[in-house]
Design an enzyme around this catalytic site. Structure first.
Site, short mmCIF file in Angstrom:
data_model
loop_
_atom_site.label_atom_id
_atom_site.label_comp_id
_atom_site.label_asym_id
_atom_site.label_seq_id
_atom_site.Cartn_x
_atom_site.Cartn_y
_atom_site.Cartn_z
N ALA A 1 0.83 -1.21 0.00
CA ALA A 1 0.00 0.00 0.00
C ALA A 1 0.87 1.26 0.00
O ALA A 1 1.94 1.27 0.63
CB ALA A 1 -0.92 0.00 1.22
N CYS B 1 11.84 4.30 3.21
CA CYS B 1 11.89 5.75 2.97
C CYS B 1 12.40 6.44 4.24
O CYS B 1 11.87 7.46 4.66
CB CYS B 1 10.53 6.29 2.55
SG CYS B 1 9.19 5.99 3.73
N ASP C 1 -0.78 -6.23 1.59
CA ASP C 1 -0.63 -5.26 2.67
C ASP C 1 -1.43 -5.73 3.88
O ASP C 1 -2.46 -6.40 3.73
CB ASP C 1 -1.11 -3.87 2.24
CG ASP C 1 -0.55 -2.80 3.16
OD1 ASP C 1 0.60 -2.38 2.95
OD2 ASP C 1 -1.25 -2.38 4.11
#
Length: 452
Positions: free
Chosen positions: A265, A386, A287
């Site tokens: 997701a 990230c 997910d």
């Protein structure tokens, strides 16, 4: 056209900031919901966006300046007054096109309209003091942690950790990059168009773009609202940061492959994989959150991709569903602290606690181990995040290889696929100041054909 019943942009900004600061709402979601529901004129929507993001980006610098302009501690002030002072101070200190008198007057008016009429004199006095004081010269602070934290608006604990990992110079550059305006980036859907043609199509709708810095699939929006374009509706592009796009290149997918995206997701990477497969193959987009499955399906549907199959399940328990060595490629874009995307989501740096980060590597390693069992021999496993925290990146991969080094090795051909030199063998860390993109980490692991 439906007109908003209350078009006071500062009131909208105040209510959004109140939710972010005191209810820990996500800045991008709170802002999106408010602008969608209120249908403000475009000029007002841009103003609200800048005030909200700008205030959150500069929060502790603003609080420091406000605190020095008050007799009582700033955090003891009324919740709504704190919000009014913060957003008004941001306009005074960082928005050149807002005259000081306007920022002060509107702050006082907002106090009256938002049920704090009795404190309008207090608000007026503090803001006038802030206007006179301006932004202090933080270079005079000897302690580098405090100096960088106040000058660039980051928590001291985070600055300290980054200095330990990357040194003072890189940390300062990273923090300065984080308070700059985030770019809106587009990923071209090459099944429908090419970058040059997409640029022309967008320009015809009043949307200006320039080629990205990292991939031939990317465009940076420099003007206009790309989400309202027919090109977006028709699936000619998706919104995705350039650093994130590199993940699919790292996987080296080819038509006909069976690919697992373990933590998929909202579906951007899964759809990019499908595009690189020429929609010929299978992408299992998994997910853990059921409500996010809809987001994946919506993306795949808009892009007209038939090879993406979404599902809900715990990525740490996928072997309960799939047999070992089922997939040609596996992506683990792991749940992480998100501290590489502070430029776009500034509330992350204030809401994240170091105690929470300490719990993440165990989960990340567990998901990576589970996913590894599902990869065929000779296949590639990509681990990405990230974030720019070493304990969530290189250290997780190092722990994995300590346990499974007989079956896996770092893939030295990663550089040729992503077009960047590795920071370590088979791994690439991108810091936010390097390419005006998000901070990101990518590691490519190859499963040996024969165990060593």
């Amino acid at each position: 056209m439906v007109k908003a019943t209350n078009t006071n942009p500062r009131m909208h900004a105040a209510k959004i900031l109140d939710r972010i600061c005191f209810e820990h709402a996500y800045s991008h979601l709170a802002l999106h919901e408010a602008l969608r529901d209120r249908q403000l004129p475009e000029k007002d929507a841009r103003f609200v966006t800048e005030v909200v993001y700008g205030t959150i980006k500069r929060l502790n610098t603003i609080d420091y300046i406000l605190g020095s302009s008050m007799k009582q501690p700033f955090k003891k002030a009324d919740r709504r007054v704190q919000t009014i002072l913060r957003m008004s101070a941001y306009q005074l200190l960082y928005m050149d096109r807002v005259p000081d008198r306007a920022a002060i007057h509107e702050g006082v008016e907002l106090a009256k309209k938002w049920g704090r009429k009795g404190l309008k004199g207090f608000v007026n006095g503090v803001l006038r003091s802030v206007g006179r004081q301006g932004i202090p010269d933080f270079t005079e602070i000897e302690d580098p942690v405090k100096r960088i934290a106040l000058a660039t608006s980051h928590p001291e604990w985070l600055v300290r950790k980054w200095i330990q990992a990357y040194g003072k110079e890189n940390t300062l550059a990273m923090c300065e990059a984080n308070v700059k305006r985030a770019y809106t980036m587009l990923r071209v859907n090459r099944l429908k168009t090419c970058r040059d043609d997409l640029q022309v199509d967008l320009q015809n709708e009043g949307i200006e773009t320039t080629p990205g810095n990292l991939t031939s699939d990317s465009l940076i929006v420099t003007g206009g609202q790309a989400q309202k374009s027919s090109s977006f509706t028709n699936g000619a592009f998706s919104f995705q940061d350039e650093s994130s796009m590199l993940v699919t290149y790292a996987l080296d997918v080819r038509p006909g492959m069976n690919v697992l995206d373990a933590c998929a997701a909202p579906g951007g990477k899964a759809c990019h994989i499908a595009e690189r497969l020429a929609d010929n193959g299978q992408v299992i987009a998994n997910d853990i959150h059921p409500h996010k499955q809809t987001l994946i399906d919506e993306q795949a549907g808009r892009l007209r991709l038939k090879s993406v199959t979404s599902r809900t399940g715990d990525a740490a328990e996928l072997t309960n569903t799939y047999k070992s060595e089922t997939f040609d490629r596996v992506l683990v874009d792991a749940p992480c602290s998100g501290l590489g995307v502070v430029k776009a989501k500034p509330d992350i740096k204030w809401h994240t606690k170091k105690e929470e980060i300490e719990k993440l590597p165990e989960l990340q390693l567990r998901i990576l181990e589970e996913a590894a069992r599902l990869l065929r021999k000779g296949g590639i496993l990509v681990y990405s995040t990230c974030t720019v925290m070493p304990e969530e990146n290189e250290e997780v991969v190092a722990h994995f290889l300590q346990k499974y080094g007989s079956s896996f090795e770092l893939d030295e051909t990663l550089d040729s696929r992503i077009g960047l030199r590795s920071t370590r063998r088979g791994q690439r860390l991108i810091l936010p100041q390097q390419f005006n993109s998000d901070g990101f980490y990518i590691a490519a692991l190859k499963k040996r054909d024969e165990q060593g």
